[in-house]
Write a protein that holds these residues in place. Structure first.
Motif, PDB file in Angstrom:
ATOM      1  N   GLY A  39     -26.321  -4.839   0.570  1.00 27.84           N
ATOM      2  CA  GLY A  39     -26.087  -4.769   2.011  1.00 27.84           C
ATOM      3  C   GLY A  39     -24.606  -4.764   2.356  1.00 27.84           C
ATOM      4  N   GLU A  40     -23.824  -5.575   1.642  1.00 28.61           N
ATOM      5  CA  GLU A  40     -22.379  -5.609   1.890  1.00 28.61           C
ATOM      6  C   GLU A  40     -21.732  -4.266   1.554  1.00 28.61           C
ATOM      7  N   LYS A  41     -22.196  -3.637   0.475  1.00 29.72           N
ATOM      8  CA  LYS A  41     -21.675  -2.318   0.107  1.00 29.72           C
ATOM      9  C   LYS A  41     -22.046  -1.280   1.168  1.00 29.72           C
ATOM     10  N   LEU A  42     -23.272  -1.327   1.649  1.00 29.36           N
ATOM     11  CA  LEU A  42     -23.699  -0.431   2.726  1.00 29.36           C
ATOM     12  C   LEU A  42     -22.853  -0.642   3.979  1.00 29.36           C
ATOM     13  N   GLN A  43     -22.625  -1.885   4.310  1.00 23.31           N
ATOM     14  CA  GLN A  43     -21.843  -2.229   5.502  1.00 23.31           C
ATOM     15  C   GLN A  43     -20.421  -1.673   5.393  1.00 23.31           C
ATOM     16  N   GLN A  44     -19.835  -1.766   4.207  1.00 21.01           N
ATOM     17  CA  GLN A  44     -18.485  -1.237   3.978  1.00 21.01           C
ATOM     18  C   GLN A  44     -18.425   0.268   4.234  1.00 21.01           C
ATOM     19  N   ASP A  45     -19.537   0.957   3.938  1.00 17.86           N
ATOM     20  CA  ASP A  45     -19.581   2.410   4.091  1.00 17.86           C
ATOM     21  C   ASP A  45     -20.057   2.850   5.471  1.00 17.86           C
ATOM     22  N   GLY A  46     -20.190   1.889   6.399  1.00 20.14           N
ATOM     23  CA  GLY A  46     -20.540   2.230   7.768  1.00 20.14           C
ATOM     24  C   GLY A  46     -22.025   2.357   8.036  1.00 20.14           C
ATOM     25  N   TRP A  47     -22.852   1.876   7.110  1.00 24.67           N
ATOM     26  CA  TRP A  47     -24.303   1.973   7.301  1.00 24.67           C
ATOM     27  C   TRP A  47     -24.740   1.027   8.409  1.00 24.67           C
ATOM     28  N   LEU A  48     -25.736   1.468   9.185  1.00 22.36           N
ATOM     29  CA  LEU A  48     -26.387   0.611  10.171  1.00 22.36           C
ATOM     30  C   LEU A  48     -27.897   0.805  10.057  1.00 22.36           C
ATOM     31  N   GLY A  49     -28.640  -0.277  10.210  1.00 22.86           N
ATOM     32  CA  GLY A  49     -30.097  -0.185  10.196  1.00 22.86           C
ATOM     33  C   GLY A  49     -30.709  -0.669   8.904  1.00 22.86           C
ATOM     34  N   ALA A  50     -31.964  -0.279   8.715  1.00 21.83           N
ATOM     35  CA  ALA A  50     -32.765  -0.800   7.604  1.00 21.83           C
ATOM     36  C   ALA A  50     -32.401  -0.159   6.282  1.00 21.83           C
ATOM     37  N   TYR A  51     -32.611  -0.936   5.227  1.00 21.41           N
ATOM     38  CA  TYR A  51     -32.553  -0.438   3.856  1.00 21.41           C
ATOM     39  C   TYR A  51     -33.502  -1.281   3.009  1.00 21.41           C
ATOM     40  N   SER A 108     -26.220  -4.772  10.183  1.00 15.11           N
ATOM     41  CA  SER A 108     -25.607  -4.575  11.502  1.00 15.11           C
ATOM     42  C   SER A 108     -24.095  -4.632  11.307  1.00 15.11           C
ATOM     43  N   LYS A 109     -23.329  -4.410  12.370  1.00  9.35           N
ATOM     44  CA  LYS A 109     -21.883  -4.472  12.222  1.00  9.35           C
ATOM     45  C   LYS A 109     -21.405  -5.877  11.880  1.00  9.35           C
ATOM     46  N   GLU A 110     -22.135  -6.888  12.380  1.00  4.06           N
ATOM     47  CA  GLU A 110     -21.682  -8.269  12.202  1.00  4.06           C
ATOM     48  C   GLU A 110     -22.401  -9.023  11.094  1.00  4.06           C
ATOM     49  N   ALA A 123     -34.608  -5.925  14.376  1.00  3.25           N
ATOM     50  CA  ALA A 123     -33.243  -5.965  13.838  1.00  3.25           C
ATOM     51  C   ALA A 123     -32.757  -4.556  13.503  1.00  3.25           C
ATOM     52  N   HIS A 124     -33.652  -3.728  12.946  1.00  2.00           N
ATOM     53  CA  HIS A 124     -33.341  -2.335  12.625  1.00  2.00           C
ATOM     54  C   HIS A 124     -32.922  -1.562  13.884  1.00  2.00           C
ATOM     55  N   LEU A 125     -33.723  -1.668  14.926  1.00  2.00           N
ATOM     56  CA  LEU A 125     -33.460  -0.930  16.160  1.00  2.00           C
ATOM     57  C   LEU A 125     -32.208  -1.449  16.861  1.00  2.00           C
ATOM     58  N   MET A 126     -32.045  -2.766  16.921  1.00  2.00           N
ATOM     59  CA  MET A 126     -30.849  -3.335  17.548  1.00  2.00           C
ATOM     60  C   MET A 126     -29.580  -2.871  16.841  1.00  2.00           C
ATOM     61  N   SER A 127     -29.615  -2.844  15.511  1.00  2.00           N
ATOM     62  CA  SER A 127     -28.435  -2.445  14.743  1.00  2.00           C
ATOM     63  C   SER A 127     -28.075  -0.996  15.000  1.00  2.00           C
ATOM     64  N   LEU A 163     -28.666   0.716  17.621  1.00  2.00           N
ATOM     65  CA  LEU A 163     -28.176   0.837  18.994  1.00  2.00           C
ATOM     66  C   LEU A 163     -26.853   0.099  19.203  1.00  2.00           C
ATOM     67  N   ASP A 164     -26.349  -0.505  18.128  1.00  2.00           N
ATOM     68  CA  ASP A 164     -25.105  -1.268  18.184  1.00  2.00           C
ATOM     69  C   ASP A 164     -25.186  -2.402  19.203  1.00  2.00           C
ATOM     70  N   PHE A 165     -26.364  -3.023  19.257  1.00  2.00           N
ATOM     71  CA  PHE A 165     -26.579  -4.180  20.125  1.00  2.00           C
ATOM     72  C   PHE A 165     -26.224  -5.436  19.335  1.00  2.00           C
ATOM     73  N   SER A 166     -25.418  -6.297  19.910  1.00  2.00           N
ATOM     74  CA  SER A 166     -24.997  -7.519  19.228  1.00  2.00           C
ATOM     75  C   SER A 166     -26.182  -8.475  19.092  1.00  2.00           C
ATOM     76  N   ILE A 167     -26.636  -8.703  17.863  1.00  2.00           N
ATOM     77  CA  ILE A 167     -27.854  -9.485  17.616  1.00  2.00           C
ATOM     78  C   ILE A 167     -27.530 -10.973  17.671  1.00  2.00           C
ATOM     79  N   PRO A 168     -28.188 -11.711  18.557  1.00  2.00           N
ATOM     80  CA  PRO A 168     -27.843 -13.124  18.748  1.00  2.00           C
ATOM     81  C   PRO A 168     -28.522 -14.077  17.770  1.00  2.00           C
ATOM     82  N   TYR A 169     -29.076 -13.543  16.678  1.00  2.00           N
ATOM     83  CA  TYR A 169     -29.762 -14.380  15.706  1.00  2.00           C
ATOM     84  C   TYR A 169     -29.138 -14.163  14.331  1.00  2.00           C
ATOM     85  N   GLN A 170     -29.324 -15.126  13.441  1.00  2.00           N
ATOM     86  CA  GLN A 170     -28.726 -15.058  12.110  1.00  2.00           C
ATOM     87  C   GLN A 170     -29.722 -14.685  11.017  1.00  2.00           C
ATOM     88  N   SER A 171     -31.006 -14.707  11.331  1.00  2.00           N
ATOM     89  CA  SER A 171     -32.010 -14.388  10.310  1.00  2.00           C
ATOM     90  C   SER A 171     -33.276 -13.896  11.004  1.00  2.00           C
TER      91      SER A 171
END
Length: 413
Positions: free
Chosen positions: A260-272, A206-208, A320-324, A326-334
């Motif tokens: 995941g951090e590398k994906l996040q840097q490249d703007g990836w959102l969702g499952a991998y 996700s973004k966060e 988590a995949h769908l929320m990410s 949709l750019d929905f701020s996920i209120p959970y950490q795991s």
């Protein structure tokens, strides 16, 4: 979770998929969640005439692109929009054709761009994409086949593949020379042959945050489920939990997080997804694959997680995949942890599609207490039956079925 359900009502999503099982990560009764898929006996059984599910009749199973071209699909989407906001579309694995038809119809496609996912998944471009993370792979090189010089035995991979179809184990020089004569100019990736079990996990960016999924053993290449030694035929969460040490589990999660951090840097959102092998000799872990998409086992993992949902940790991997996306701020950490459950898949290979046989086998397996999903596929390597247990396991040790697994195997022999 209630906040997301309210959000989804106002931001509807239509999952368009060849196989309705891919969309089973969320309850079919969820307001704002719609599905378009092929009409199969299983799809009809689980949809039960719901108005939010469109099943399209055809002589054969239609791929996602063909489903998108049908008039029924256009009417279905217009009807959703007439009763609220325009829906966003989600597919299992996007292609350039799918992106093009969505653009032509001004449909919003939630999946990340194909250009990015292809760069990440393809065996040769993946090495450049990994950059400083290249060391996570086994010792390797890239070259054209005619120039390739690598210590035998080794694993040879063509640039694109799916469920093991582009991977070969080169065990002698004659085998290598035959490939060189056939495809002299074709670039390939060669990796050191490592003997050991392979494990996999589904994760979400996700973004966060980066949500690390549960580790499962990757069941691979067992006859009669497949005749391809590299084909994935299932997952076993129970065996992974028993086999891996705490240190190995932590190292696995470290690899998943770095990717995941590398994906996040490249703007990836969702499952991998990632595949990791454990070297039998050294006990070292090496990254084998990065799957830049929703891995096929995400719905199964999510269904197992739903069995354990709690107020403290209610998040499944599909949610988590769908929320990410949709750019929905996920209120959970795991996400919800798992230590049990397994599935094994019968592919169209040694055993070919036969409706009467499949029905007979399905009835036998269900009488033994397994959940069974049948798909009328007729192409080589495609799935015929998915056999699942929520609380058990099919593996006793590496590449060895336990008593439950053997009981299933005997049904097909």
């Amino acid at each position: 979770m209630q906040e997301f359900l309210t959000f989804l009502k106002k931001h509807p999503v239509v999952y368009v998929t060849r196989d309705i099982e891919r969309a089973m990560g969320l309850s079919f009764d969820t307001p704002g969640y719609f599905i378009i898929s092929n009409s199969t006996p299983f799809a009809k059984f689980i949809s039960q005439g719901r108005k939010n599910i469109l099943l399209i009749e055809s002589e054969h199973l239609l791929p996602t692109f063909d489903l998108l071209q049908r008039e029924e699909t256009e009417s279905f989407l217009k009807n959703i929009a007439s009763n609220g906001p325009n829906p966003s579309l989600l597919v299992f694995k996007p292609t350039s054709q799918i992106e093009r038809i969505c653009t032509q119809n001004t449909w919003k496609l939630l999946n990340p761009l194909v250009s990015l996912s292809s760069t990440i998944e393809e065996k040769i471009s993946q090495i450049d994409w990994l950059g400083p993370l290249e060391y996570l792979l086994p010792p390797h090189c890239v070259d054209t086949l005619e120039n390739l010089d690598f210590e035998i035995p080794f694993i040879l991979q063509f640039n694109t593949s799916h469920t093991g179809t582009g991977t070969q184990c080169i065990s002698d020089i004659k085998q290598l020379n035959a490939l060189k004569q056939t495809f002299p100019k074709r670039p390939v990736r060669a990796l050191k042959y490592i003997s050991g079990p392979t494990f996999t996990s589904n994760n979400v960016v996700s973004k966060e945050n980066i949500f690390l999924g549960n580790i499962s053993y990757q069941i691979t290449g067992i006859s009669p489920f497949t005749n391809n030694p590299f084909a994935t035929i299932g997952n076993d969460f129970d065996f992974a939990n028993r086999f891996l040490t705490d240190t190995q589990k932590q190292k696995f999660f470290d690899i998943a997080k770095k990717v995941g951090e590398k994906l996040q840097q490249d703007g990836w959102l969702g499952a991998y997804g990632i595949d990791v092998i454990v070297d039998k000799e050294t006990q070292e872990l090496y990254l084998l694959e990065v799957n830049a998409r929703q891995p096929a086992s995400v719905p199964f993992e999510s269904l197992l997680q739903k069995e354990k949902t709690s107020l403290e940790m209610p998040l499944t991997i599909f949610e988590a995949h769908l929320m990410s996306l949709l750019d929905f701020s996920i209120p959970y950490q795991s996400i919800i942890p798992l230590t049990k459950g397994a599935q094994i898949i019968l592919r169209d290979a040694e055993i070919h599609f036969d409706a009467q046989k499949l029905l007979s086998w399905k009835n036998q397996l269900e009488s033994l207490g397994y959940t069974v999903i049948d798909t009328p596929n007729t192409e080589d390597g495609t799935e015929l039956l998915r056999i699942r247990t929520k609380h058990g396991s099919f593996i006793s040790h590496e590449e060895k079925l336990n008593d439950e697994g053997e009981r299933i195997k005997k049904i097909f022999e």
